[in-house]
Structure formats: structure tokens, C-alpha cells
Design an enzyme around this catalytic site. Structure first.
Site, PDB file in Angstrom:
ATOM      1  N   ARG A   1       0.847  -1.189   0.000  1.00 46.41           N
ATOM      2  CA  ARG A   1       0.000   0.000   0.000  1.00 46.41           C
ATOM      3  C   ARG A   1       0.884   1.240   0.000  1.00 46.41           C
ATOM      4  NH1 ARG A   1      -3.674  -2.775  -1.343  1.00 46.41           N
ATOM      5  NH2 ARG A   1      -5.802  -2.893  -0.480  1.00 46.41           N
TER       6      ARG A   1
ATOM      7  N   ASP B   1       4.600  -0.473  -7.102  1.00 45.68           N
ATOM      8  CA  ASP B   1       3.305  -0.814  -7.681  1.00 45.68           C
ATOM      9  C   ASP B   1       2.221   0.061  -7.078  1.00 45.68           C
ATOM     10  OD1 ASP B   1       1.712  -2.570  -9.422  1.00 45.68           O
ATOM     11  OD2 ASP B   1       0.820  -3.293  -7.553  1.00 45.68           O
TER      12      ASP B   1
ATOM     13  N   GLU C   1      -2.062   7.633  -4.940  1.00 45.72           N
ATOM     14  CA  GLU C   1      -1.935   7.218  -6.345  1.00 45.72           C
ATOM     15  C   GLU C   1      -3.160   7.580  -7.172  1.00 45.72           C
ATOM     16  OE1 GLU C   1      -3.076   2.523  -6.163  1.00 45.72           O
ATOM     17  OE2 GLU C   1      -1.328   3.172  -5.042  1.00 45.72           O
TER      18      GLU C   1
ATOM     19  N   HIS D   1      -0.603  -0.352  -9.769  1.00 48.96           N
ATOM     20  CA  HIS D   1      -1.307  -1.220  -8.817  1.00 48.96           C
ATOM     21  C   HIS D   1      -1.710  -2.514  -9.520  1.00 48.96           C
ATOM     22  CE1 HIS D   1      -3.369  -0.728  -4.698  1.00 48.96           C
ATOM     23  NE2 HIS D   1      -3.199  -2.014  -4.941  1.00 48.96           N
TER      24      HIS D   1
END
Length: 322
Positions: free
Chosen positions: A221, A245, A250, A289
Site C-alpha cells: 500500500r 506498484d 496514487e 497497482h
């Protein structure tokens, strides 16, 4: 029951309809829904929940549930379920895709060759064998990372509040405290859940304790890493690179219109600018993600979600988080 699935692809809708025969399925938020199944970008705040007077169950198609106001759900007697296990190997494999991209400069080489340049200048990488990887969060995903790392011949350190010394002996890794892990690791990989205790686990107070020239990988996260600290570490050489990622905030990268719709929060704009500065760096590899995103993992998510709904309808809820 009337079930509202959010962020659903067409093939996923068909998959779920085949498994939830007898229920009414819609693919947008409906005021009379009894069940809502969000994914990671659908925020179920108290305000959103207030528009759902018939809601009985929230079953998120993710392990994390920080996008749901679980306190409000608890107050209203709404059951909240998740998918506790689905992508342990999937996320671990993606973690090493990011590590290898950085260690062998795959992303830079790809861009260079696409431009017709076959020079090797500046593309020298490093071996993973005999390097030390520090795994922060040695749960289901972290243990898969450890197994893969040992296959590469790496030394492994782990930090976790819960320790399994038997597994550590069998798999050949060592538990240490966080500061020691930061100082000894050539590669740092984050696999802790996100909550109020792990918010900014990597922060301005401990970023300087990282072994200079290490690589940070985050497939967990974004909120585990303070954006200010990450940017400073990349700009000062504390970190030689980052494989990300996820990013804090984000959604401002993926949906820039969010910046224009919230004029009361200048922090959103500041964080978006920082994120753009981070993503522009040649020593940063970023995926959107995507670590969970394999066909097999997605099918496991849908199977578990359908099972959560069926169990709730039968009066025996499972995978309840609150």
C-alpha cells in the site's frame, strides 16, 4: 438480494452471474442495494454509506479494507468481509519482476532499444545472488517473497510483529528489528498491511537508516511510505532506485481530475506533484497497482467474493473483518 458490484469488468460480471444465480446483480451503486462489493478505488465513506439504507453486507474484492469506513459499518450493523488470501504467489512474483527490472535495468534497456540504440553504456546491473533482501511483513505474501529470494541465493532478513522461528529455520531467514533490517538490506520489500499502526512505516525519521544505495520495492500500500521521505531518499542517493506498484495518493496520478474537484485540499496537489517527480526518475519502475493482476488471482478473488455472499445469505458469514 440486490448486489452492486463496483469496478467490474465484463468477463467478471459473467463469472459472478454464473455463481450467484437467484440474486439481482447491478454494476453501479444503487440506493436499494443490500450488498455492495467494491474494489480498491471505490471509497465507501460514511457519506456514501448513508445513501444505502438497505445495506447489510460489504464484501470487498481485496485483502485490504482501508477504503471502507468499517467503524460506520459496525455502528449500523453492516457486515464487512474481504478476500484474505488470493495472490500470495502472484504479488510475490510481481515483486521480483520489479526487482529484476531495477537490478538489470530492463526498463532502461527496453526504451533504448526501441529508439534503435544498442549501446551497453550505463546498463550494467548487479547479481541478486549473495545480496541481502529485507522483507517487511513476513505474512503469506512475504513468505513467498522469501522462498523466491532463497531460490536466487539471497540472504534474507525479516521484520514482523509475529515471528515463526520454525519457518525461519526451515526457509533460512533471520528475524531482526526494523532499524537493523533497514541498515543491512540491499533490497527492501514491503508486504505489511496498511492501517494506523503502519502508516508511514518508512518515514523521515528512519529513511536515513537505510543502507546507502539500497533499492525499495513496494507492492503493498502506498501509505506505508511517506512521499516526502521517498523523494528525499531518491534525490540524495540513500536509495539507488525504487520499484513501486503503489504510491501514496496514487489516485491523483490515475485520475488527475480529482485535483480539480477538491479545491479545499492543497495537499492533494502537492502530493501529485511529488509523485510525478518520483515517476519521472530513470531509477524508478512503476506499475499501476498491477501486482495482483493475474487471471488466476482474479478468479480466486471472484470465487471467494461469491462464497462470502453465499455464506452471508445462508446466515453463516465468513471472512468477516468487522
Amino acid at each position: 438480494m440486490k448486489i452492486a458490484f463496483l469496478e467490474l469488468n465484463a468477463w467478471e460480471e459473467k463469472f459472478l452471474r454464473d455463481r450467484l444465480v437467484g440474486h439481482e446483480i447491478v454494476t453501479q451503486l444503487a440506493g436499494d442495494a443490500e450488498v455492495v462489493s467494491p474494489f480498491i478505488y471505490s471509497k465507501l465513506t460514511a457519506e456514501v454509506l448513508a445513501t444505502l439504507p438497505n445495506l447489510k453486507l460489504v464484501t470487498t474484492r481485496s485483502t485490504g479494507f482501508d477504503h471502507i469506513d468499517v467503524a460506520e459499518c459496525s455502528r449500523r450493523g453492516i457486515t464487512v468481509c474481504n478476500v484474505p488470501f488470493y495472490g500470495e504467489n502472484t504479488v510475490a512474483e510481481h515483486t521480483f519482476a520489479l526487482i529484476l527490472a531495477l537490478s538489470r535495468k530492463v526498463h532502461e534497456a527496453f526504451v533504448r532499444v526501441r529508439a534503435g540504440n544498442f549501446s551497453l553504456d550505463g546498463l550494467r546491473g548487479f547479481d541478486l545472488k549473495d545480496k541481502t533482501i529485507g522483507v517487511i511483513g513476513a505474512g503469506h505474501i512475504g513468505l513467498h517473497v522469501i522462498r523466491i529470494a532463497r531460490g536466487f541465493g539471497m540472504k534474507v532478513l525479516a521484520f514482523d510483529l509475529r515471528r515463526d522461528n520454525f519457518l525461519a529455520e526451515v526457509l533460512g531467514y533471520e528475524y531482526v528489528e526494523l532499524d537493523e533490517l533497514l541498515g543491512r538490506s540491499d533490497i527492501l520489500s514491503l508486504h505489511a498491511p496498511y492501517n494506523r499502526h503502519t502508516h508511514h512505516l518508512i518515514n523521515p525519521g528512519n529513511i536515513s537508516k537505510i543502507k546507502r544505495g539500497a533499492i525499495l520495492v513496494n507492492t503493498s500500500r502506498g501509505g506505508l511510505v511517506d512521499t516526502d521521505a521517498l523523494l528525499k531518499a531518491l534525490e540524495t542517493g540513500i536509495l539507488a532506485g525504487a520499484g513501486l506498484d503503489v504510491l501514496e495518493g496514487e489516485e491523483t496520478v490515475l485520475e488527475e481530475s480529482a485535483l480539480l474537484s477538491d479545491k479545499t485540499n492543497p495537499e492533494l496537489l502537492r502530493r501529485a506533484i511529488q509523485n510525478h517527480l518520483i515517476l519521472k526518475k530513470p531509477n524508478v519502475v512503476f506499475t499501476p497497482h498491477n501486482a495482483f493482476n493475474s487471471q488466476e488471482a482474479l478468479e480466486r478473488i471472484l470465487d471467494t467474493t461469491a462464497g462470502n455472499i453465499a455464506a452471508f445469505a445462508a446466515g453463516t458469514p465468513k471472512n468477516v473483518v468487522r
